[in-house]
Enzyme design. Sequence first.
Site, PDB file in Angstrom:
ATOM      1  N   LEU A 184       0.839  -1.210   0.000  1.00 49.85           N
ATOM      2  CA  LEU A 184       0.000   0.000   0.000  1.00 49.85           C
ATOM      3  C   LEU A 184       0.869   1.253   0.000  1.00 49.85           C
ATOM      4  O   LEU A 184       0.661   2.178   0.780  1.00 49.85           O
ATOM      5  CB  LEU A 184      -0.976  -0.012   1.191  1.00 49.85           C
ATOM      6  CG  LEU A 184      -1.964  -1.181   1.142  1.00 49.85           C
ATOM      7  CD1 LEU A 184      -2.544  -1.475   2.508  1.00 49.85           C
ATOM      8  CD2 LEU A 184      -3.074  -0.881   0.143  1.00 49.85           C
ATOM      9  N   HIS A 185       1.869   1.218  -0.832  1.00 48.30           N
ATOM     10  CA  HIS A 185       2.736   2.383  -1.011  1.00 48.30           C
ATOM     11  C   HIS A 185       3.457   2.247  -2.356  1.00 48.30           C
ATOM     12  O   HIS A 185       3.398   1.189  -2.996  1.00 48.30           O
ATOM     13  CB  HIS A 185       3.745   2.517   0.141  1.00 48.30           C
ATOM     14  CG  HIS A 185       4.751   1.410   0.207  1.00 48.30           C
ATOM     15  ND1 HIS A 185       4.704   0.389   1.123  1.00 48.30           N
ATOM     16  CD2 HIS A 185       5.861   1.159  -0.543  1.00 48.30           C
ATOM     17  CE1 HIS A 185       5.714  -0.435   0.939  1.00 48.30           C
ATOM     18  NE2 HIS A 185       6.431   0.011  -0.071  1.00 48.30           N
ATOM     19  N   ALA A 186       4.104   3.324  -2.747  1.00 52.45           N
ATOM     20  CA  ALA A 186       5.011   3.305  -3.903  1.00 52.45           C
ATOM     21  C   ALA A 186       6.311   3.951  -3.441  1.00 52.45           C
ATOM     22  O   ALA A 186       6.410   4.451  -2.320  1.00 52.45           O
ATOM     23  CB  ALA A 186       4.409   4.081  -5.068  1.00 52.45           C
TER      24      ALA A 186
END
Length: 133
Positions: A45-47
């Site tokens: 749930l991130h980049a």
Amino acid sequence: MNTIQLNSITDSRGSLISLEANLTVPFDIKRVYYLFDLTNSPRGLHAHLELNQLMICINGSCKIKLDDGYIKTEVILNNPSNGVLINKLVWREMSDFSKDCKIIVLASDLYKESDYIRNYNDFINIVHSKNRS
Ligand code: TYD
């Protein structure tokens, strides 16, 4: 989905996969970490702004969803011979972990919280603004 088929050296004793920087893995490997004892909670749930990573499910299975800000893909990882390349500016979510799931990740840089984009709207704005300039 940027999957890499990893070459397995197999004989009567079993199988071996070797991962070499700038050969099998298309970057300098500066960090390795692994995920285990995973629960029902999704992870990722991130980049990342700059980090490139190669993710391999070396035991069990899981689902990985990738999103480059335009196209969303997903795949079930259940084979240690399959790696998923997650380049910079790709939103990722891992879920559906089997009880025995173990994931190893090779990364192109040391851990830096400042390289994370943890808000999806920020991610979309960053990707879309880079493509405008
Ligand atoms: P995070 O990258 O958010 O995990 P995931 O993407 O698997 O959900 O990291 C979880 C926590 O661990 C967070 O507090 C940052 C920390 N961490 C490190 O200290 N070093 C590392 O190399 C990584 C990947 C995470």
